[in-house]
Design a protein around this motif. Structure first.
Motif, mmCIF file in Angstrom:
data_model
loop_
_atom_site.group_PDB
_atom_site.id
_atom_site.type_symbol
_atom_site.label_atom_id
_atom_site.label_comp_id
_atom_site.label_asym_id
_atom_site.label_seq_id
_atom_site.Cartn_x
_atom_site.Cartn_y
_atom_site.Cartn_z
ATOM 1 N N ASP A 36 32.283 -18.989 6.883
ATOM 2 C CA ASP A 36 32.296 -18.070 7.982
ATOM 3 C C ASP A 36 31.937 -18.591 9.288
ATOM 4 O OD1 ASP A 36 29.036 -16.610 7.198
ATOM 5 O OD2 ASP A 36 29.715 -18.579 7.181
ATOM 6 N N SER A 37 32.068 -20.037 9.556
ATOM 7 C CA SER A 37 31.782 -20.430 10.963
ATOM 8 C C SER A 37 32.539 -20.203 11.889
ATOM 9 C CB SER A 37 31.854 -21.984 10.533
ATOM 10 O OG SER A 37 30.748 -22.520 9.757
ATOM 11 N N PRO A 38 33.878 -20.096 11.663
ATOM 12 C CA PRO A 38 34.695 -19.604 12.964
ATOM 13 C C PRO A 38 34.348 -18.046 13.191
ATOM 14 C CG PRO A 38 36.126 -20.619 11.315
ATOM 15 C CD PRO A 38 34.886 -20.584 10.634
ATOM 16 N N GLU A 39 33.769 -17.284 12.459
ATOM 17 C CA GLU A 39 33.283 -16.035 12.613
ATOM 18 C C GLU A 39 32.069 -15.936 13.134
ATOM 19 O OE1 GLU A 39 32.248 -12.040 10.157
ATOM 20 O OE2 GLU A 39 33.372 -13.406 8.970
ATOM 21 N N CYS A 40 31.208 -16.532 12.864
ATOM 22 C CA CYS A 40 29.815 -16.768 13.728
ATOM 23 C C CYS A 40 30.079 -17.270 15.116
ATOM 24 C CB CYS A 40 29.056 -17.711 12.804
ATOM 25 S SG CYS A 40 28.418 -17.242 11.238
ATOM 26 N N ASN A 41 31.022 -18.338 15.313
ATOM 27 C CA ASN A 41 31.373 -18.917 16.506
ATOM 28 C C ASN A 41 31.800 -17.857 17.311
ATOM 29 O OD1 ASN A 41 30.215 -21.496 15.876
ATOM 30 N ND2 ASN A 41 32.394 -22.203 15.579
ATOM 31 N N SER A 42 32.693 -17.101 16.974
ATOM 32 C CA SER A 42 33.274 -16.156 17.848
ATOM 33 C C SER A 42 32.195 -14.788 18.062
ATOM 34 C CB SER A 42 34.558 -15.279 17.082
ATOM 35 O OG SER A 42 34.206 -14.640 15.989
ATOM 36 N N LEU A 43 31.655 -14.591 17.201
ATOM 37 C CA LEU A 43 30.421 -13.522 17.594
ATOM 38 C C LEU A 43 29.323 -13.947 18.572
ATOM 39 C CD1 LEU A 43 29.726 -12.136 13.891
ATOM 40 C CD2 LEU A 43 30.812 -11.083 16.000
ATOM 41 N N LEU A 44 29.048 -15.361 18.299
ATOM 42 C CA LEU A 44 28.145 -16.056 19.474
ATOM 43 C C LEU A 44 28.694 -16.076 20.605
ATOM 44 C CD1 LEU A 44 25.538 -17.366 19.591
ATOM 45 C CD2 LEU A 44 26.647 -19.757 19.071
ATOM 46 N N LEU A 45 29.917 -16.388 20.658
ATOM 47 C CA LEU A 45 30.698 -16.546 22.190
ATOM 48 C C LEU A 45 30.792 -15.048 22.570
ATOM 49 C CD1 LEU A 45 33.292 -18.981 21.476
ATOM 50 C CD2 LEU A 45 31.547 -19.362 22.987
ATOM 51 N N THR A 46 31.021 -13.795 22.065
ATOM 52 C CA THR A 46 31.006 -12.483 22.507
ATOM 53 C C THR A 46 29.694 -12.094 22.941
ATOM 54 O OG1 THR A 46 32.994 -12.211 20.843
ATOM 55 C CG2 THR A 46 31.692 -10.383 21.890
ATOM 56 N N ALA A 47 28.672 -12.435 22.112
ATOM 57 C CA ALA A 47 27.298 -12.142 22.553
ATOM 58 C C ALA A 47 26.724 -12.835 23.822
ATOM 59 C CB ALA A 47 26.183 -12.377 21.296
ATOM 60 N N GLY A 48 27.280 -13.909 23.886
ATOM 61 C CA GLY A 48 26.749 -14.986 25.062
ATOM 62 C C GLY A 48 27.344 -14.251 26.260
ATOM 63 N N ALA A 49 28.893 -13.948 26.133
ATOM 64 C CA ALA A 49 29.598 -13.316 27.161
ATOM 65 C C ALA A 49 28.906 -12.062 27.899
ATOM 66 C CB ALA A 49 30.785 -13.264 27.025
ATOM 67 N N VAL A 50 28.518 -11.199 26.881
ATOM 68 C CA VAL A 50 27.949 -10.129 27.228
ATOM 69 C C VAL A 50 26.536 -10.064 27.963
ATOM 70 C CG1 VAL A 50 26.777 -7.881 26.249
ATOM 71 C CG2 VAL A 50 29.092 -8.472 25.374
ATOM 72 N N LEU A 51 25.848 -10.971 27.443
ATOM 73 C CA LEU A 51 24.552 -11.349 28.173
ATOM 74 C C LEU A 51 24.644 -12.119 29.331
ATOM 75 C CD1 LEU A 51 22.583 -12.651 25.216
ATOM 76 C CD2 LEU A 51 22.188 -10.556 26.276
ATOM 77 N N LEU A 52 25.774 -12.752 29.554
ATOM 78 C CA LEU A 52 25.614 -13.436 30.996
ATOM 79 C C LEU A 52 26.548 -12.577 32.136
ATOM 80 C CD1 LEU A 52 26.666 -16.976 29.692
ATOM 81 C CD2 LEU A 52 24.309 -15.996 30.933
ATOM 82 N N SER A 53 27.101 -11.520 31.411
ATOM 83 C CA SER A 53 28.167 -10.548 32.442
ATOM 84 C C SER A 53 26.918 -10.031 33.433
ATOM 85 C CB SER A 53 29.033 -9.878 31.867
ATOM 86 O OG SER A 53 28.198 -8.692 31.140
ATOM 87 N N PRO A 54 27.625 -9.513 34.713
ATOM 88 C CA PRO A 54 26.955 -9.169 35.618
ATOM 89 C C PRO A 54 26.670 -7.662 35.180
ATOM 90 C CG PRO A 54 28.896 -9.535 36.677
ATOM 91 C CD PRO A 54 28.974 -10.202 34.997
ATOM 92 N N PRO A 55 25.428 -7.009 35.637
ATOM 93 C CA PRO A 55 25.168 -5.761 35.424
ATOM 94 C C PRO A 55 26.163 -4.743 36.007
ATOM 95 C CG PRO A 55 23.810 -6.507 36.921
ATOM 96 C CD PRO A 55 24.349 -7.602 36.483
ATOM 97 N N THR A 56 26.200 -3.518 35.599
ATOM 98 C CA THR A 56 27.169 -2.703 36.036
ATOM 99 C C THR A 56 26.687 -2.081 37.380
ATOM 100 O OG1 THR A 56 26.139 -0.719 34.736
ATOM 101 C CG2 THR A 56 28.135 -1.963 33.766
ATOM 102 N N PRO A 57 27.392 -1.793 38.448
ATOM 103 C CA PRO A 57 26.775 -1.349 39.532
ATOM 104 C C PRO A 57 26.388 0.002 39.378
ATOM 105 C CG PRO A 57 29.225 -1.333 39.818
ATOM 106 C CD PRO A 57 28.908 -1.769 38.537
ATOM 107 N N ARG A 58 25.349 0.194 40.122
ATOM 108 C CA ARG A 58 24.861 1.549 40.042
ATOM 109 C C ARG A 58 24.998 2.456 41.367
ATOM 110 N NH1 ARG A 58 22.922 2.067 35.317
ATOM 111 N NH2 ARG A 58 21.591 0.116 34.481
ATOM 112 N N PRO A 59 25.202 3.469 41.168
ATOM 113 C CA PRO A 59 25.646 4.639 42.656
ATOM 114 C C PRO A 59 24.683 4.759 43.345
ATOM 115 C CG PRO A 59 25.206 6.031 40.418
ATOM 116 C CD PRO A 59 25.315 4.511 39.968
#
Length: 62
Positions: A36-59
């Motif tokens: 399951d290494s490829p599956e873990c790698n993809s989950l890790l990359l997705t989680a990292g992308a979500v954490l590094l993405s900028p916050p949503t703009p507030r009204p």
């Protein structure tokens, strides 16, 4: 309750039993590589992308 005698056959094939035990204890994966290494790698990359993405703009208030 009366105990029922059952025939006891202790002439089992110990070599076959030992081979089955060794097969259960021997991992199929090589050391440090898992199926399951490829599956873990993809989950890790997705989680990292979500954490590094900028916050949503507030009204703006007002």
């Amino acid at each position: 309750m009366v105990p029922v005698e059952t025939p006891c056959d202790l002439s089992t094939d110990t070599g076959r039993l030992a081979a089955q035990v060794e097969a259960l204890l021997d991992p199929q994966e090589t050391e440090g590589v898992f199926h399951d290494s490829p599956e873990c790698n993809s989950l890790l990359l997705t989680a990292g992308a979500v954490l590094l993405s900028p916050p949503t703009p507030r009204p703006k208030k007002g």
